[in-house]
Design a protein around this motif. Structure first.
Motif, PDB file in Angstrom:
ATOM      1  N   SER A  93       0.854  -1.183   0.000  1.00 51.33           N
ATOM      2  CA  SER A  93       0.000   0.000   0.000  1.00 51.33           C
ATOM      3  C   SER A  93       0.887   1.228   0.000  1.00 51.33           C
ATOM      4  CB  SER A  93      -0.900   0.036   1.249  1.00 51.33           C
ATOM      5  OG  SER A  93      -1.915  -0.940   1.187  1.00 51.33           O
ATOM      6  N   TYR A 136       1.222   5.087   0.879  1.00 50.35           N
ATOM      7  CA  TYR A 136       0.584   6.112   1.697  1.00 50.35           C
ATOM      8  C   TYR A 136       0.902   7.529   1.223  1.00 50.35           C
ATOM      9  CZ  TYR A 136      -1.771   3.382   5.245  1.00 50.35           C
ATOM     10  OH  TYR A 136      -2.664   2.561   5.889  1.00 50.35           O
ATOM     11  N   GLN A 158      -2.698   8.563   0.282  1.00 57.96           N
ATOM     12  CA  GLN A 158      -3.810   7.932   0.988  1.00 57.96           C
ATOM     13  C   GLN A 158      -4.745   9.012   1.533  1.00 57.96           C
ATOM     14  OE1 GLN A 158      -4.640   7.539   4.518  1.00 57.96           O
ATOM     15  NE2 GLN A 158      -6.210   5.996   4.098  1.00 57.96           N
ATOM     16  N   GLY A 195      -6.013   2.462   4.374  1.00 64.75           N
ATOM     17  CA  GLY A 195      -4.891   2.314   3.466  1.00 64.75           C
ATOM     18  C   GLY A 195      -4.369   0.896   3.377  1.00 64.75           C
ATOM     19  N   GLN A 227      -5.429  -1.796   0.105  1.00 64.46           N
ATOM     20  CA  GLN A 227      -4.704  -1.990  -1.152  1.00 64.46           C
ATOM     21  C   GLN A 227      -3.752  -3.177  -1.052  1.00 64.46           C
ATOM     22  OE1 GLN A 227      -2.468   1.470  -2.352  1.00 64.46           O
ATOM     23  NE2 GLN A 227      -1.482   0.430  -4.066  1.00 64.46           N
ATOM     24  N   ALA A 228      -2.979  -3.250   0.049  1.00 65.82           N
ATOM     25  CA  ALA A 228      -2.043  -4.364   0.235  1.00 65.82           C
ATOM     26  C   ALA A 228      -2.786  -5.679   0.432  1.00 65.82           C
ATOM     27  CB  ALA A 228      -1.133  -4.088   1.432  1.00 65.82           C
TER      28      ALA A 228
END
Length: 472
Positions: free
Chosen positions: A372, A374, A377, A444, A447-448
């Protein structure tokens, strides 16, 4: 001439830091007669020279950064200055308060348990004290802690070379500061002093800061740190004292020379085993001279000797020291019976701004990862803190989370959530089914998590299939 006084007990504990205190409590709670031996009983490393004074300095730097960041929101505060003497005075005052509270808790240990003396092994289960007395115990817990390393080249600098034991005694902020060592202590101190207006340069022979495993996360960290101070990685340094200054020369990936008021030496914390005649304990030692031990029991081989805390040279962290002590104390009381304990997932936080977090494993057979970013974000951008990255590691084929690396706003809170999920062997899919409030920093992570799910045969939950409209 009278014979030396011999003290008898079930469990003797050498060292009254976090681990030793926890070991004594656990042993006594399990019915053992205990003796706790320490030369000073002056409180824990955390309260005196570790966690608490460092976070006080970091808090001051964070307040200064908040003032700088206010302009982003249209808030103009005018001229700002940092009163170095006031900064250090508050660090010392609050540090002394925390330390006094730990000493107060030590004084509450029942009479007859505290032995103010230095101890050394005279046999496997016997100790000689420097006051002439001796102790015979059924089991012994070694909880003597660690101390900052001071290589000879830096020792020659005298009072110009500082460690975490001496840095907080400064009466005011220096003008120019070198920090050698980009581990947790070095990074925290370098960024904190830089945030308070000190000209700081950070050096390390390694090319990696804080042992970050993911190159993407490390790149984000290096960009954040380099924005506030000079960073020289992959270099060897040579110090030389010149009057009340230090000349530092370095070579490697970069070459240079500069003058500083002080050097913080943060190149490791070796276990404290000298002075206790460990050879008389008759236990096997590893290549670093540390007794070989089982982390599930903290027992040294088949002996009646146990380790706890930094001296074990495993994970030098307060929560691990406390857990070590509880395990060692319980097993020392139950000896020769053993109770094996599952250890917490490895979990470290470096309190930079934003924090750096490392959890669990990064590699396993068939492991997959997800990232992810940031830097854009949603909530981080609202707070003018859009920086950093997160990488999650998961085991195939089910996507069970096994580790994480991150540097991100509110990283210590993200880290706790991830550590709990990893310790409970949750899959990325299971975490995605949990509620994510909008707009939050936690969003956030999606996403990962989605990337991990996409790399496994497990279907992404339909309710989490799309991203939020504002960069969550």
């Amino acid at each position: 001439m009278s014979a030396p006084i011999e003290l008898l007990c079930d469990v003797a504990i050498i060292g009254a830091g976090t681990a030793g205190l926890a070991a004594e409590r656990a042993a006594r709670a399990n019915g053992a007669k205990t003796l706790l031996i320490d030369p000073n009983f002056d409180g824990t490393t955390c309260a005196n020279v570790g966690c608490m004074p460092s976070k006080l300095l970091i808090a001051a730097a964070k307040a200064r950064r908040s003032v700088d960041r206010a302009q982003v929101f249209g808030v103009n505060v005018g001229d700002v200055s940092v009163d170095g003497e006031s900064v250090m005075q508050r660090v010392q005052d609050e540090r002394d308060r925390f330390a006094a509270l730990t000493r107060k808790s030590i004084r509450e240990i029942p009479d007859g348990i505290r032995i103010e003396a230095r101890a050394k092994f005279s046999g496997r289960c016997t100790l000689d004290l420097d006051d002439g007395r001796s102790i015979t115990a059924k089991t012994i817990v070694i909880a003597t802690g660690s101390r900052p390393a001071m290589p000879d080249a830096f020792a020659k600098l005298g009072d110009r070379a500082l460690t975490n034991r001496t840095i907080f005694e400064l009466a005011t902020l220096p003008r120019r500061l070198a920090v050698v060592g980009a581990g947790a202590i070095g990074l925290e101190m370098a960024q904190a002093f830089a945030g308070l207006g000190v000209a700081v340069a950070l050096f390390d022979k390694s090319e990696t800061m804080a042992k970050v495993r993911c190159p993407r996360v490390h790149d984000a960290l290096e960009a954040i740190i380099s924005d506030e101070l000079e960073v020289h990685l992959g270099v060897d340094v040579t110090p030389e004292r010149r009057g009340d200054e230090v000349c530092l020369r370095w070579e490697g990936k970069s070459v240079g020379e500069a003058m500083f008021d002080y050097v913080i030496v943060a190149v490791g914390r070796p276990p404290v085993l000298d002075g206790i005649a460990i050879e008389n304990a008759q236990v096997a030692l590893d290549s670093d001279g540390v007794p070989c031990h089982d982390r599930a029991t903290m027992r040294c081989g088949d002996s009646p000797i146990f380790l706890a805390g930094d001296v074990a040279n495993d994970l030098p962290l307060l929560h691990e020291a406390s857990h070590d002590g509880a395990i060692a104390g319980r097993n020392a009381a139950a000896y020769p019976a053993e109770v094996k304990t599952d250890r917490h997932v490895p979990f470290t936080i470096t309190f930079t701004d934003p924090p750096v977090v490392s959890i669990g494993e990064s590699e396993a057979d068939g492991a997959v990862s997800g990232c992810s970013d940031y830097s854009d974000q949603g909530r981080a951008r609202v707070e003018a803190r859009a920086e950093g990255a997160v990488t999650l590691y998961a085991a195939a084929p089910d996507g069970v989370l096994i580790g994480a690396d991150l540097v991100a706003p509110a990283g210590e809170h993200l880290g706790h959530l991830l550590a709990w999920a990893i310790q409970n062997e949750m899959t990325a899919t299971q975490v995605l089914t949990m509620p994510f409030y909008h707009p939050t920093i936690e969003e956030g992570l999606k996403q990962a998590l989605r990337t991990v799910c996409a790399a496994t045969p497990i279907e992404i939950p339909a309710t989490q299939d799309a991203g939020s409209p504002s960069g969550g």
